[in-house]
Motif scaffolding. Structure first.
Motif, short mmCIF file in Angstrom:
data_model
loop_
_atom_site.label_atom_id
_atom_site.label_comp_id
_atom_site.label_asym_id
_atom_site.label_seq_id
_atom_site.Cartn_x
_atom_site.Cartn_y
_atom_site.Cartn_z
N GLU A 157 0.84 -1.20 0.00
CA GLU A 157 0.00 0.00 0.00
C GLU A 157 0.87 1.25 0.00
OE1 GLU A 157 -2.57 -0.48 3.31
OE2 GLU A 157 -3.83 -1.93 2.24
N ILE A 158 0.42 2.25 -0.79
CA ILE A 158 1.22 3.46 -0.93
C ILE A 158 0.56 4.59 -0.15
CG2 ILE A 158 2.20 5.11 -2.58
CD1 ILE A 158 1.84 2.93 -4.72
N ARG A 159 1.36 5.26 0.68
CA ARG A 159 0.82 6.41 1.43
C ARG A 159 1.69 7.63 1.17
NH1 ARG A 159 -0.12 2.36 4.92
NH2 ARG A 159 -2.26 2.13 5.59
N ASP A 160 1.00 8.77 1.11
CA ASP A 160 1.68 10.04 0.88
C ASP A 160 2.10 10.61 2.23
OD1 ASP A 160 2.46 12.57 0.22
OD2 ASP A 160 0.75 12.96 -1.09
N LEU A 161 3.40 10.66 2.49
CA LEU A 161 3.86 11.11 3.81
C LEU A 161 3.94 12.63 3.91
CD1 LEU A 161 6.58 8.41 4.47
CD2 LEU A 161 4.28 8.49 5.37
N ASN A 166 -2.55 10.89 5.65
CA ASN A 166 -1.76 9.88 4.93
C ASN A 166 -2.31 8.47 5.08
OD1 ASN A 166 -0.79 9.09 7.38
ND2 ASN A 166 1.18 10.11 7.15
N ASN A 167 -3.54 8.36 5.58
CA ASN A 167 -4.18 7.05 5.60
C ASN A 167 -4.79 6.71 4.24
OD1 ASN A 167 -3.64 6.06 8.10
ND2 ASN A 167 -5.28 7.27 9.04
N LYS A 168 -4.89 7.76 3.39
CA LYS A 168 -5.45 7.55 2.05
C LYS A 168 -4.46 6.72 1.23
CE LYS A 168 -6.90 10.30 -1.79
NZ LYS A 168 -6.56 11.55 -2.41
N LYS A 169 -4.95 5.64 0.66
CA LYS A 169 -4.06 4.79 -0.13
C LYS A 169 -4.01 5.27 -1.57
CE LYS A 169 -5.27 1.37 3.06
NZ LYS A 169 -6.47 0.63 3.42
N LEU A 170 -2.82 5.44 -2.06
CA LEU A 170 -2.66 5.95 -3.43
C LEU A 170 -2.46 4.81 -4.42
CD1 LEU A 170 -0.37 9.04 -2.79
CD2 LEU A 170 -2.84 8.90 -2.74
N GLU A 171 -2.71 5.16 -5.69
CA GLU A 171 -2.60 4.13 -6.73
C GLU A 171 -1.37 4.33 -7.61
OE1 GLU A 171 -6.39 3.22 -8.98
OE2 GLU A 171 -6.89 5.04 -7.86
N LEU A 172 -0.77 3.22 -8.00
CA LEU A 172 0.35 3.26 -8.94
C LEU A 172 -0.22 3.22 -10.36
CD1 LEU A 172 3.41 3.24 -8.49
CD2 LEU A 172 3.38 0.78 -8.88
N LYS A 173 0.21 4.16 -11.21
CA LYS A 173 -0.33 4.23 -12.58
C LYS A 173 0.83 4.26 -13.56
CE LYS A 173 -4.78 5.17 -11.75
NZ LYS A 173 -5.85 4.31 -12.22
#
Ligand SMILES: Nc1ncnc2c1ncn2[C@@H]1O[C@H](COP(=O)(O)OP(=O)(O)OP(=O)(O)O)[C@@H](O)[C@H]1O
Length: 225
Positions: A157-161, A166-173
């Motif tokens: 899971e990717i988080r923006d620090l 930063n609990n929002k999970k980001l997507e790899l594109k």
């Protein structure tokens, strides 16, 4: 005519280099008399591992890397040899990533962050910031825009620090123009190493990490000749 002080970097022949750093025994490991089973040959870039439980005739296991750094190597040695040429090539317009991998307690944080209070103990991240901004300050006919992002990849899971939420999970594109990227990852324009340091310190309190990397995007803009 203004002089470009950016020297052409020495490029590695390989696009991916794998280097290994072996840390010294910790106090705890010394106390329980841990046995060294590694032999490091930094000239050949080889590590030889002996299985202490194996019969004496069992062959040793030998692994070869692009470079190996033993327990006497300093932070500066690792930076100058493994990282400096890559950062130079980034300043020259190429993409570059430094990625630390290893099981817990092997020295990823020590190598990547180190202790920022002591210049001798600074790791790859603060040293590369210093390197980038020193080089930019010496360059006279090129302008740079430095943007920093700080993200964590933990259990896929990717988080923006840099983001408060930063609990929002980001997507790899992947895009045909930029290649692989993290959608909605925030980035801040940074003018010096101290500014990045402040952002990193803000982020560090949020980290419960297993693996991380920082990215810096350097966008050469107008060339003034
Ligand atoms: N090259 C080194 N020289 C001296 N001490 C080191 C070295 N590498 C690591 N250490 C020490 O070993 C310990 C573990 O290192 P570190 O915390 O960097 O491991 P890590 O791989 O980041 O672990 P984790 O994945 O659990 O966060 C720390 O006390 C660190 O200071």
């Amino acid at each position: 005519m203004l002089k470009n002080t950016l020297e052409k970097p020495v490029f590695f022949l390989e696009s991916v280099r794998v280097v290994v750093r072996c840390r010294p025994f910790s106090k705890k490991e010394e106390l329980v008399s841990c046995e060294n089973i590694l032999d490091i040959d930094d000239k050949l870039g080889q590590i030889t591992i002996r299985n202490p439980k194996a019969p004496p005739d069992e062959p040793l296991k030998v692994f070869t890397f692009d470079a190996v750094y033993g327990w006497t190597c300093t932070q500066r040695d690792v930076y100058d040899d493994a990282v400096r040429p890559l950062v130079d090539s980034v300043l020259y317009g190429f993409n570059g990533t430094i990625f630390a991998y290893g099981q817990t307690g092997t020295g990823k944080t020590h190598t990547m962050e180190g202790a920022s209070s002591d210049p001798e103990k600074r790791g790859v991240i603060p040293n590369s910031f210093q390197h980038i901004f020193t080089q930019i300050s010496r360059t006279q006919n090129q302008k740079y825009l430095v943007r920093s992002s700080y993200l964590e990849i933990y259990q896929e899971e990717i988080r923006d620090l840099l983001c408060k939420d930063n609990n929002k999970k980001l997507e790899l594109k992947e895009s045909p123009d930029f290649g692989v990227y993290v959608k909605d990852l925030s980035s801040v324009v940074t003018k010096n190493a101290q500014e990045i340091d402040i952002h990193c310190k803000m982020c560090l309190s949020n980290i419960f990490r297993c693996l991380y990397f920082t990215t810096c995007t350097l966008l050469p803009s107008t060339s003034l000749v």
